[in-house]
Design an enzyme around this catalytic site. Structure first.
Site, PDB file in Angstrom:
ATOM      1  N   LYS A  80      10.606 -30.676  -1.012  1.00  0.00           N
ATOM      2  CA  LYS A  80      10.272 -29.091  -1.449  1.00  0.00           C
ATOM      3  C   LYS A  80      12.094 -28.402  -1.868  1.00  0.00           C
ATOM      4  CE  LYS A  80      11.024 -25.636   0.937  1.00  0.00           C
ATOM      5  NZ  LYS A  80      11.605 -24.428  -0.027  1.00  0.00           N
ATOM      6  N   GLY A 130      20.172 -28.028   5.222  1.00  0.00           N
ATOM      7  CA  GLY A 130      19.846 -26.876   5.889  1.00  0.00           C
ATOM      8  C   GLY A 130      20.954 -25.919   6.677  1.00  0.00           C
ATOM      9  N   SER A 131      20.547 -25.107   7.095  1.00  0.00           N
ATOM     10  CA  SER A 131      20.888 -24.382   8.434  1.00  0.00           C
ATOM     11  C   SER A 131      21.214 -24.724   9.353  1.00  0.00           C
ATOM     12  CB  SER A 131      21.147 -22.841   8.519  1.00  0.00           C
ATOM     13  OG  SER A 131      19.391 -22.165   8.255  1.00  0.00           O
ATOM     14  N   THR A 132      21.845 -24.793  11.047  1.00  0.00           N
ATOM     15  CA  THR A 132      21.363 -25.007  11.859  1.00  0.00           C
ATOM     16  C   THR A 132      20.239 -24.691  12.390  1.00  0.00           C
ATOM     17  OG1 THR A 132      24.083 -25.947  11.913  1.00  0.00           O
ATOM     18  CG2 THR A 132      23.011 -25.672  14.361  1.00  0.00           C
ATOM     19  N   GLU A 133      20.107 -23.492  12.529  1.00  0.00           N
ATOM     20  CA  GLU A 133      18.692 -22.490  12.831  1.00  0.00           C
ATOM     21  C   GLU A 133      17.533 -23.530  12.191  1.00  0.00           C
ATOM     22  OE1 GLU A 133      19.162 -18.749  11.718  1.00  0.00           O
ATOM     23  OE2 GLU A 133      17.181 -18.426  12.298  1.00  0.00           O
ATOM     24  N   GLY A 135      17.181 -26.304  10.983  1.00  0.00           N
ATOM     25  CA  GLY A 135      17.415 -27.584  11.349  1.00  0.00           C
ATOM     26  C   GLY A 135      16.669 -27.881  12.610  1.00  0.00           C
ATOM     27  N   GLU A 184      21.032 -32.538   8.501  1.00  0.00           N
ATOM     28  CA  GLU A 184      22.376 -32.316   7.450  1.00  0.00           C
ATOM     29  C   GLU A 184      22.267 -30.855   7.921  1.00  0.00           C
ATOM     30  OE1 GLU A 184      24.721 -33.936   6.810  1.00  0.00           O
ATOM     31  OE2 GLU A 184      23.004 -36.015   6.550  1.00  0.00           O
ATOM     32  N   CYS A 231      29.279 -27.279   3.156  1.00  0.00           N
ATOM     33  CA  CYS A 231      28.989 -27.635   4.100  1.00  0.00           C
ATOM     34  C   CYS A 231      30.031 -28.127   4.392  1.00  0.00           C
ATOM     35  CB  CYS A 231      27.437 -28.585   4.578  1.00  0.00           C
ATOM     36  SG  CYS A 231      26.784 -29.664   3.497  1.00  0.00           S
ATOM     37  N   GLU A 244      29.646 -20.471  10.159  1.00  0.00           N
ATOM     38  CA  GLU A 244      29.958 -20.731   9.216  1.00  0.00           C
ATOM     39  C   GLU A 244      30.079 -19.318   8.124  1.00  0.00           C
ATOM     40  OE1 GLU A 244      26.361 -23.643   7.142  1.00  0.00           O
ATOM     41  OE2 GLU A 244      27.875 -24.916   7.249  1.00  0.00           O
TER      42      GLU A 244
HETATM   43  P1  NAP Z   1      17.472 -22.309   5.195  1.00  0.00           P
HETATM   44  O1  NAP Z   1      17.096 -21.354   5.560  1.00  0.00           O
HETATM   45  O2  NAP Z   1      17.964 -23.795   6.607  1.00  0.00           O
HETATM   46  O3  NAP Z   1      17.151 -22.941   3.675  1.00  0.00           O
HETATM   47  C1  NAP Z   1      17.235 -24.517   3.355  1.00  0.00           C
HETATM   48  C2  NAP Z   1      15.900 -24.865   3.633  1.00  0.00           C
HETATM   49  O4  NAP Z   1      15.112 -25.394   4.389  1.00  0.00           O
HETATM   50  C3  NAP Z   1      15.188 -24.551   1.809  1.00  0.00           C
HETATM   51  O5  NAP Z   1      14.313 -25.881   1.371  1.00  0.00           O
HETATM   52  C4  NAP Z   1      13.730 -23.402   2.751  1.00  0.00           C
HETATM   53  O6  NAP Z   1      13.111 -23.010   2.215  1.00  0.00           O
HETATM   54  C5  NAP Z   1      13.638 -24.651   3.937  1.00  0.00           C
HETATM   55  N1  NAP Z   1      13.319 -23.941   5.399  1.00  0.00           N
HETATM   56  C6  NAP Z   1      13.440 -22.513   5.475  1.00  0.00           C
HETATM   57  N2  NAP Z   1      12.736 -21.751   6.393  1.00  0.00           N
HETATM   58  C7  NAP Z   1      12.017 -23.723   6.563  1.00  0.00           C
HETATM   59  C8  NAP Z   1      10.820 -23.344   7.882  1.00  0.00           C
HETATM   60  N3  NAP Z   1      11.471 -22.999   9.014  1.00  0.00           N
HETATM   61  N4  NAP Z   1      10.328 -24.549   7.678  1.00  0.00           N
HETATM   62  C9  NAP Z   1      10.926 -25.463   6.738  1.00  0.00           C
HETATM   63  N5  NAP Z   1      11.674 -25.209   5.788  1.00  0.00           N
HETATM   64  C10 NAP Z   1      11.779 -24.140   6.072  1.00  0.00           C
HETATM   65  O7  NAP Z   1      18.975 -22.019   4.352  1.00  0.00           O
HETATM   66  P2  NAP Z   1      19.793 -21.236   3.629  1.00  0.00           P
HETATM   67  O8  NAP Z   1      18.755 -19.381   4.279  1.00  0.00           O
HETATM   68  O9  NAP Z   1      18.761 -21.081   2.438  1.00  0.00           O
HETATM   69  O10 NAP Z   1      20.584 -20.342   4.664  1.00  0.00           O
HETATM   70  C11 NAP Z   1      21.350 -20.176   5.835  1.00  0.00           C
HETATM   71  C12 NAP Z   1      22.594 -20.833   5.586  1.00  0.00           C
HETATM   72  O11 NAP Z   1      21.984 -21.816   5.887  1.00  0.00           O
HETATM   73  C13 NAP Z   1      23.768 -20.750   5.030  1.00  0.00           C
HETATM   74  O12 NAP Z   1      24.706 -20.018   4.955  1.00  0.00           O
HETATM   75  C14 NAP Z   1      24.584 -21.690   5.115  1.00  0.00           C
HETATM   76  O13 NAP Z   1      25.210 -20.823   6.711  1.00  0.00           O
HETATM   77  C15 NAP Z   1      23.661 -22.440   5.738  1.00  0.00           C
HETATM   78  N6  NAP Z   1      23.313 -23.985   4.867  1.00  0.00           N
HETATM   79  C16 NAP Z   1      23.787 -25.080   4.728  1.00  0.00           C
HETATM   80  C17 NAP Z   1      23.533 -25.985   4.045  1.00  0.00           C
HETATM   81  C18 NAP Z   1      24.533 -27.203   4.283  1.00  0.00           C
HETATM   82  O14 NAP Z   1      24.399 -27.725   3.387  1.00  0.00           O
HETATM   83  N7  NAP Z   1      24.246 -27.968   5.451  1.00  0.00           N
HETATM   84  C19 NAP Z   1      22.994 -25.575   2.858  1.00  0.00           C
HETATM   85  C20 NAP Z   1      22.388 -24.792   2.603  1.00  0.00           C
HETATM   86  C21 NAP Z   1      22.301 -23.424   4.098  1.00  0.00           C
HETATM   87  P3  NAP Z   1      13.007 -21.616   1.338  1.00  0.00           P
HETATM   88  O15 NAP Z   1      14.555 -21.125   1.153  1.00  0.00           O
HETATM   89  O16 NAP Z   1      12.528 -21.633   0.278  1.00  0.00           O
HETATM   90  O17 NAP Z   1      12.838 -20.286   1.728  1.00  0.00           O
END
Ligand code: NAP
Ligand code: MG
Length: 452
Positions: free
Chosen positions: A152, A205-208, A210, A227, A261, A354
């Protein structure tokens, strides 16, 4: 439909069908149906298929790089490098298929040995910052170990994942082995986390989010690797090659517009070296070329979205201690200039959260112990750097910093052949290198009675 926006222009570059729960369930069913045949393919043949896939990805490198550069707003030079890494990752794990070795263990009354069994259907949920690259770090070991998968991508950046699925089929990966669902995380992602036929979730993705995935996976005891975020320290001692450290520091934060990240977004500088370091870094920041991702000379593009621009801007209010500010284009697109805040206290918001944008915080320190204390005073522990010409100090500090990946006199974090992942709230598990395979297999122990 998902309208896919190009961050450099803020215009829609493509529309793709939006998957929901039904499509997610169909993808899991397809992966489940394909699993018995995929795991049964002779190891050498599965390795060959992954080599074919790597060859096809090399052939399509430019097409994928342009797609990724436009959709993620990243410099074309970076995108080419990333697509090269995607191919290299499949090639590396093609070599792993025939090296999934077990143990033989001396026991009484018989023989004992272990196998590394695939998990079954694995769900891979990835973000928008390195869309296909991060997906490949998960797909490579997953497929090598005999799993089938549902990927996904982030809703903002689904294009290379969708193209990848086509390339995989053309390269001979059987139907149902690689499935992509492009849809919202809270719908498709959540369904994958809950689905009883999914054995494991690998998330970046985000810690939240995760944390929510780990909670959701607990209901069915799914395996989970995460991660997550980072707030990594770039520790510069006064005895370093200061010019080299200062010239390298900007792109270690501003690369991918800070949406990395591994960004070394806390620059810890020994107090006596602050003035020299700042003067040299200012020259380097002013040289960072921010602009059109498709321009060959660009080093930094826009942020991914209007939301991200708003979040990043909130870290640089009018009274922020801005020491250096680079340039960024005006006009449409989600642009933010490279920005260095100094001096910053490690207790300030810009040092604790972050930012995921091109904002660096320079934090002075007074001693080796002080540097270690500050570097570790964070909930995260993903990457980091140490700059010093004292080898013993470099090794002492490398061992003392709580982080999964650290470089000495370099700001690099990720290599195909070496493990990558976080301490503390930066995650669970490791990607890449030989270690990733442990997270896509279960150990099975077999005892065979040979007496009586
Ligand atoms: P995110 O919300 O954690 O998204 C990462 C992935 O998780 C996306 O594919 C997202 O789908 C999916 N997702 C979102 N909510 C979910 C849920 N309830 N259940 C399962 N999957 C879910 O990250 P973001 O909103 O794109 O970015 C927010 C913050 O996360 C950034 O500002 C940054 O601090 C951090 N981040 C960290 C990394 C890293 O490499 N560690 C990468 C990206 C972001 P959709 O996007 O399609 O909703
Ligand atoms: Mg989100």
């Amino acid at each position: 439909m998902i309208d896919v926006v190009e961050p450099a222009t803020a215009e829609v570059m493509a529309s793709v069908p939006e998957a929901g729960v039904e499509e997610t369930d169909a993808a899991v069913a397809a992966a489940k149906a394909a699993f018995p045949a995929w795991r049964a393919i002779a190891p050498g043949d599965r390795a060959k298929l992954l080599h074919h896939l790597a060859d096809a990805l090399v052939e399509k490198q430019e097409e994928l790089a342009v797609l990724e550069a436009r959709n993620a707003g990243k410099p074309i030079g970076d995108a080419r490098g990333e697509m090269g890494m995607v191919a290299d990752t499949f090639r590396y794990y093609a070599g792993a298929v025939e090296r999934l070795l077990g143990d033989t263990i001396p026991v009484a009354g018989g023989m004992d040995f272990t196998f590394r069994e695939p998990l079954g259907v694995v769900a891979l949920i990835v973000p928008w910052n390195f869309p296909l690259t991060i997906a490949s770090w998960k797909m490579g070991p997953a497929l090598a170990a005999g799993n089938t998968l549902v990927l996904k991508p982030a809703e903002l950046t689904p294009l290379t994942a969708l193209r990848f699925a086509e390339i995989a089929r053309e390269a001979g990966i059987p139907e149902g082995v690689v499935n992509v669902v492009a849809g919202p995380g809270r719908v498709c992602g959540q369904r994958l986390v809950e689905h009883p036929d999914v054995a494991k979730v690998a998330f970046t993705g985000s810690t939240e989010v995760g944390r929510r995935i780990a909670e959701g996976a607990a209901a069915t005891i799914k395996r989970v690797t995460l991660e997550l975020g980072g707030k990594s320290a770039n520790v510069v001692f006064a005895d370093a090659d200061l010019a080299a450290a200062a010239r390298a520091a900007p792109l270690a934060v501003f690369g991918n517009a800070g949406q990395d990240c591994c960004a070394r977004s806390r620059i810890l500088v020994e107090r006596g070296a602050m003035d020299d370091f700042m003067a040299e870094m200012e020259r380097a920041v002013r040289e960072v070329r921010v602009g059109d991702p498709l321009d060959e000379s660009t080093q930094m593009g826009p942020l991914i979205s209007a939301d991200q621009l708003e979040t990043v801007s909130s870290f640089v209010p009018a009274d922020a201690p801005v020491a250096i500010r680079g340039d960024a284009p005006d006009g449409p697109g989600f642009w933010f200039p490279p920005t260095v805040l100094a001096p910053v206290s490690n207790d300030d918001r810009a040092a604790r959260e972050e930012i995921f944008g091109p904002v660096a915080a320079v934090i002075p320190f007074d001693s080796e112990d002080d540097a270690i204390r500050l570097a570790n005073d964070t909930i995260y522990g993903l990457s980091g750097s140490i700059w010093t010409q004292n080898g013993a100090r470099a090794l002492r500090v490398a061992r003392a910093i709580e982080t999964g990946v650290i470089s000495i006199n370099s700001n690099t974090s990720v290599r195909v052949a070496t493990p990558f992942g976080g301490f503390k709230q930066s995650g669970v598990g490791r990607e890449l290198g030989p270690h990733a395979l442990e997270h896509y297999t279960e150990v099975k122990n077999v005892y065979y009675a040979t007496e009586g």
